[in-house]
Design a protein around this motif. Structure first.
Motif: not given
Length: 459
Positions: A37-41, A43-46, A422-431
């Motif tokens: 599971r991601t931390h939040f929804p 936008k990117a999966k890969r 940090a932004t890349m991880l955020h797009l993947l749903g990770l804090n």
């Protein structure tokens, strides 16, 4: 296992006496590759990272500086052989966004309305070995997990028969295996290197591959069923040893790697075989014996096929943009080798509906100054350079941030490498502050104690 479920939880479960079944539940069934599971929804999966090692010149590609014309040809200091130098390649407005992109990259320029161009990148080191490591791991001084390894650790992967992180042509860029390594993360999170994508290029000649050569992908002595029985026996012994030890990271990695290696025999050769694509697709990527685009074309097409097959992070490496001498010859050659394949990749992803949830990142470990040295080249510049992203939830058709009037130094809306990660991880749903791993008594993360999500980049 959720990303916040760190190694200390596994150790406490073992020491509490849960035994073999608990360890299988925690590590066997919930291996590092299982989707989490991601931390939040998200936008990117890969992610596809197109790493242009050596440092493409921003003022010759995506950072047009009209004020540089006024300084053109003037020495930076009295009697200095180094002069300010405007790009010899014309910049034109592209697409509906009117984004200015150099004629050096005409195929990528056609996708201007999909690009989120960051003109204000900066990082901490201007030497290749250190800057390459920082770009790929977040640190230039210590051995740390690569960004791809962190993504797999946080998200797992969608196909248990393939690695979560694949790096293509890794030998073409410096930094050695550390730049795609797992360091202290589980071994299965590290990048699986694939030699080169196919034929050779002018700057990195290789013996062309006829078809697909995959050493060690077939067992010359045992049939598949016999291999499975042999592996089952070995894995039973491995798990007994793991249960007795309570914790053994090397053995955990071996268990996962052995299963993955067995499963890869079935799927990897098929995914890597770009000859299964029709002639039009191969031509679009520039694949063909003797073509300067063949090598990166194969690599980019493989990247798309790996993404379709469920691989989480694919890195395509190209070298060598380090044009200290004769940038007039060097940069056009590098652009010739990469522009068509990268443009084709963006086209292909978009046509297949993959660009929407695939984050594509392009750039080198740093950039180049707006100066021409005595050898007609541009030297290193880590305090201001350009990278771009596409797809995966970023704002399309925009330029974010800027350098000074000559393109030498990031000035407005600066984006440090830690901010990019940090932004890349955020797009993947990770804090990025919550994605941690406990090692040597400390919770480590990709961005160390830095990094800020740049929401201005996100759609």
């Amino acid at each position: 296992m959720h990303p916040s479920f760190t190694r200390r939880h596994l150790l406490s479960a073992s020491s509490a006496g849960f035994g073999m079944l608990a360890l299988q539940g925690l590590f066997g069934a919930q291996s590092p590759l299982v989707t989490r599971r991601t931390h939040f929804p998200s936008k990117a999966k890969r992610v596809i990272f197109l790493f242009m090692q050596g440092g493409p010149s921003q003022v010759d590609t995506f950072d047009f500086k009209p004020a540089l014309t006024k300084q053109h040809g003037k020495p930076v200091a009295k009697d200095s052989p180094t002069v300010f130098y405007q790009s010899p390649w014309a910049f034109k407005p592209r697409g509906q966004s009117g984004m200015l992109v150099s004629d050096l990259l005409p195929n990528i320029a056609r996708h201007a309305d999909d690009l989120c161009v960051i003109n204000s990148m900066h990082t901490d080191h201007n030497a290749h070995p250190q800057a390459i490591l920082q770009m790929n791991t977040g640190s230039f001084a210590f051995t740390r997990p690569s960004v791809g390894a962190w993504c797999v650790y946080g998200l797992g992967t969608e196909n248990q028969n393939l690695p979560g992180f694949i790096t293509i042509n890794p030998e073409f860029s410096g930094g050695g295996p550390l730049k795609h390594g797992n360091a202290f993360l589980p071994a299965a999170c590290g990048g699986t290197p694939i030699g080169h994508g196919g034929g050779g290029s002018a700057t990195a000649p290789e013996k062309p591959l006829k078809g697909i050569e995959l050493p060690f992908m077939k067992n010359a002595r045992l049939k598949t069923e016999e291999q499975r029985r042999q592996l089952d026996l070995v894995q039973t012994l491995n798990r007994q040893k793991l249960a007795a030890d309570g914790s053994n990271e090397a053995l955990e990695g071996l268990i996962t790697s052995a299963e993955l290696a067995f499963n890869m025999q079935r799927e990897m050769p098929d995914v890597m075989d770009v000859t299964k694509e029709n002639a039009a697709t191969q031509e679009m990527y520039g694949i063909g014996d003797g073509k300067p685009t063949d090598q990166i074309g194969r690599a980019c097409l493989m990247a798309r096929r790996f993404c379709e097959a469920g691989v989480r992070f694919v890195q395509v490496n190209h070298s060598f943009w380090d044009d200290h001498s004769d940038i007039f010859k060097g940069h056009p050659q590098h652009a010739l080798e990469t522009d068509q394949p990268v443009g084709a990749l963006l086209t292909d992803l978009k046509q297949r509906g993959l660009l929407e949830d695939t984050l594509v990142l392009w750039g080198g470990e740093f950039g180049r100054p707006p100066l021409l040295n005595k050898n007609n080249g541009r030297d290193h510049n880590n305090v201001g350079f350009t990278m771009w992203m596409a797809g995966g939830g970023v704002k399309p058709g925009i330029r974010y941030g800027s350098t000074d009037e000559t393109g030498a130094r990031a000035e407005q809306d600066k984006v440090h490498l830690h901010d990019l990660h940090a932004t890349m991880l955020h797009l993947l749903g990770l804090n990025h502050e919550q994605l941690t791993y406990r090692y040597a008594g400390r919770d480590f993360r990709l961005t160390d104690v830095y990094g800020e999500v740049k929401h201005g980049l996100i759609a």
